[in-house]
Design an enzyme around this catalytic site. Structure first.
Site, PDB file in Angstrom:
ATOM      1  N   LYS A   1       3.408   8.484  -8.614  1.00 31.93           N
ATOM      2  CA  LYS A   1       4.169   9.502  -7.871  1.00 31.93           C
ATOM      3  C   LYS A   1       5.583   9.680  -8.458  1.00 31.93           C
ATOM      4  CE  LYS A   1       4.387   8.624  -3.372  1.00 31.93           C
ATOM      5  NZ  LYS A   1       3.866   7.428  -2.841  1.00 31.93           N
TER       6      LYS A   1
ATOM      7  N   LYS B   1       7.709   0.804   0.263  1.00 35.35           N
ATOM      8  CA  LYS B   1       8.123   0.058  -0.934  1.00 35.35           C
ATOM      9  C   LYS B   1       9.373   0.651  -1.571  1.00 35.35           C
ATOM     10  CE  LYS B   1       4.338   0.900  -3.138  1.00 35.35           C
ATOM     11  NZ  LYS B   1       3.607   1.540  -2.048  1.00 35.35           N
TER      12      LYS B   1
ATOM     13  N   LYS C   1       0.834  -1.206   0.000  1.00 30.92           N
ATOM     14  CA  LYS C   1       0.000   0.000   0.000  1.00 30.92           C
ATOM     15  C   LYS C   1       0.873   1.263   0.000  1.00 30.92           C
ATOM     16  CE  LYS C   1      -1.887   1.766   4.120  1.00 30.92           C
ATOM     17  NZ  LYS C   1      -0.886   2.709   4.590  1.00 30.92           N
TER      18      LYS C   1
ATOM     19  N   ASP D   1      -2.275  -1.340  -5.613  1.00 32.20           N
ATOM     20  CA  ASP D   1      -3.673  -1.508  -5.958  1.00 32.20           C
ATOM     21  C   ASP D   1      -3.913  -2.395  -7.170  1.00 32.20           C
ATOM     22  OD1 ASP D   1      -6.274  -1.171  -5.397  1.00 32.20           O
ATOM     23  OD2 ASP D   1      -6.106   0.993  -5.152  1.00 32.20           O
TER      24      ASP D   1
HETATM   25  P1  ADP Z   1       6.026   3.824  -0.526  1.00 34.26           P
HETATM   26  O1  ADP Z   1       7.027   3.732  -1.622  1.00 34.26           O
HETATM   27  O2  ADP Z   1       5.457   2.504  -0.140  1.00 34.26           O
HETATM   28  O3  ADP Z   1       4.936   4.823  -0.798  1.00 34.26           O
HETATM   29  P2  ADP Z   1       8.237   5.005   0.937  1.00 34.26           P
HETATM   30  O4  ADP Z   1       9.309   4.013   0.690  1.00 34.26           O
HETATM   31  O5  ADP Z   1       8.276   6.270   0.146  1.00 34.26           O
HETATM   32  O6  ADP Z   1       6.795   4.342   0.782  1.00 34.26           O
HETATM   33  O7  ADP Z   1       8.255   5.313   2.499  1.00 34.26           O
HETATM   34  C1  ADP Z   1       7.384   6.235   3.110  1.00 34.26           C
HETATM   35  C2  ADP Z   1       8.127   6.918   4.255  1.00 34.26           C
HETATM   36  O8  ADP Z   1       8.404   5.963   5.278  1.00 34.26           O
HETATM   37  C3  ADP Z   1       9.463   7.516   3.831  1.00 34.26           C
HETATM   38  O9  ADP Z   1       9.625   8.776   4.414  1.00 34.26           O
HETATM   39  C4  ADP Z   1      10.481   6.512   4.357  1.00 34.26           C
HETATM   40  O10 ADP Z   1      11.712   7.086   4.692  1.00 34.26           O
HETATM   41  C5  ADP Z   1       9.787   5.970   5.603  1.00 34.26           C
HETATM   42  N1  ADP Z   1      10.230   4.596   5.910  1.00 34.26           N
HETATM   43  C6  ADP Z   1      10.015   3.477   5.208  1.00 34.26           C
HETATM   44  N2  ADP Z   1      10.563   2.397   5.798  1.00 34.26           N
HETATM   45  C7  ADP Z   1      11.175   2.850   6.927  1.00 34.26           C
HETATM   46  C8  ADP Z   1      11.939   2.229   7.994  1.00 34.26           C
HETATM   47  N3  ADP Z   1      12.175   0.917   8.007  1.00 34.26           N
HETATM   48  N4  ADP Z   1      12.406   3.032   8.976  1.00 34.26           N
HETATM   49  C9  ADP Z   1      12.161   4.373   8.980  1.00 34.26           C
HETATM   50  N5  ADP Z   1      11.456   5.011   8.014  1.00 34.26           N
HETATM   51  C10 ADP Z   1      10.959   4.262   7.000  1.00 34.26           C
HETATM   52 MG    MG Z   2       7.031   4.679  -3.477  1.00 34.15          MG
END
Ligand code: ADP
Ligand code: MG
Length: 294
Positions: free
Chosen positions: A45, A19, A14, A131
């Site tokens: 995005k 991810k 999600k 999704d």
């Molecule tokens: P997605 O790609 O699923 O939308 P993101 O990888 O962009 O999500 O992560 C969303 C936020 O959560 C980012 O700011 C990221 O740095 C933070 N984040 C993700 N995994 C971790 C983790 N293991 N520890 C700390 N922050 C995390």
């Molecule tokens: Mg992402």
């Protein structure tokens, strides 16, 4: 000489679950192991690859197509950390059209121009918004583009709900050559908390899959992201970088993916209610045996 088999992996989950963070660290760690890696962002995005490129964004395949009409695939590929090839599929202009189309178009562009073979890749890693309800997002699964699917999930119900929906998608296409499930990457799961790990462990057991790696929430990830880098690049000696290297090792050793066993809406409801009761009982100090599987 036998043709080299490219390992193609799709990471689903999600929005906001981690991810891109996980995928970029996985790509960086695989690249450090000596593999040629392409990271393919499939989220409208278009921010999948920026921590591989010092926080800079790249033009997406759909943007290039909109601007120029015809695109040479090489124009959409940008170099990132340690020579990783970065691509972003992109999406339609906000509020117009189908986001899933971006994935179909972008993948077709690179495939038609035989870019994967030309670059002699070992890994293509697709970072896909979770999704699968929309056909476009199911493309890496449905068309057998990826061989292995991993999902990033925390112990939060909405993340598990999205993972369960993904499992339904995988199951649906499993008889027609679709990608199968490698397992769950448990992100932001605190191993010290009594519940987070138990909830994920119970969910994977019920759905007949496995946890490939537990990735704790870590301030090192935050700090690295703020410096525009993966943890592998910004803090290679940190404990968290070690966790991502272990994940890369497991993904590299992984060969056998399976059809998961998604829960029906009713089963998922009952499963969640059972955990709700468990937590309530423990929070109010009642001692109980671990819940039996329902
Ligand atoms: P997605 O790609 O699923 O939308 P993101 O990888 O962009 O999500 O992560 C969303 C936020 O959560 C980012 O700011 C990221 O740095 C933070 N984040 C993700 N995994 C971790 C983790 N293991 N520890 C700390 N922050 C995390
Ligand atoms: Mg992402």
């Amino acid at each position: 000489m036998a043709e080299k088999k490219i390992k193609q992996i799709a990471i689903y989950g999600k929005g906001g679950i981690g991810k891109s963070t996980t995928t970029s660290n996985l790509s960086a760690a695989l690249s450090d192991m000596g593999y040629k890696v392409m990271q393919f962002g499939c989220d409208p995005k278009a921010d999948s690859t920026n921590t591989l490129r010092d926080g800079s964004y790249i033009p997406t395949v759909l943007e290039l197509l909109r601007d120029k009409g015809k695109v040479d695939a090489h124009e959409a590929i940008f170099e990132g950390y340690n020579g990783i090839y970065c691509v972003e599929a992109g999406g339609p202009a906000p509020g117009v059209g189908c986001a899933g189309r971006g994935i179909i178009t972008a993948v077709q562009l690179l495939k038609q121009q035989k870019v994967f073979e030309e670059l002699d890749l070992d890994y293509v890693i697709y970072d896909v918004l979770g999704d699968v309800v929309c056909g476009g997002f199911a493309v890496p699964i449905r068309e057998g583009i990826a061989q292995h699917v991993f999902t990033v999930s925390s112990s939060d119900f909405m993340a598990i709900y999205a993972a369960n929906n993904l499992f339904k998608g995988i199951q649906k296409y499993s008889n027609s050559g679709g990608a199968l499930l490698g397992g769950v990457i448990a992100n932001s799961v605190s191993l010290d908390s009594g519940y987070q790990r138990s909830i994920i462990d119970d969910f994977v057991e019920r759905t007949k899959t496995q946890v490939v790696q537990y990735v704790p929430r870590s301030i090192t990830v935050t700090q690295s992201e703020l410096s525009g880098k993966t943890t592998i690049e910004a803090a290679p000696d940190s404990k968290q970088a070690g966790v991502y290297r272990e994940l890369a090792q497991r993904v590299d050793e992984h060969t056998e993916s399976k059809t998961p066993n998604p829960l029906t809406p009713q089963e998922l409801r009952e499963w969640a209610a059972k955990w709700s009761d468990q937590i309530l009982a423990a929070e109010s100090g009642e001692v109980r045996q671990p819940a039996e599987s329902i």
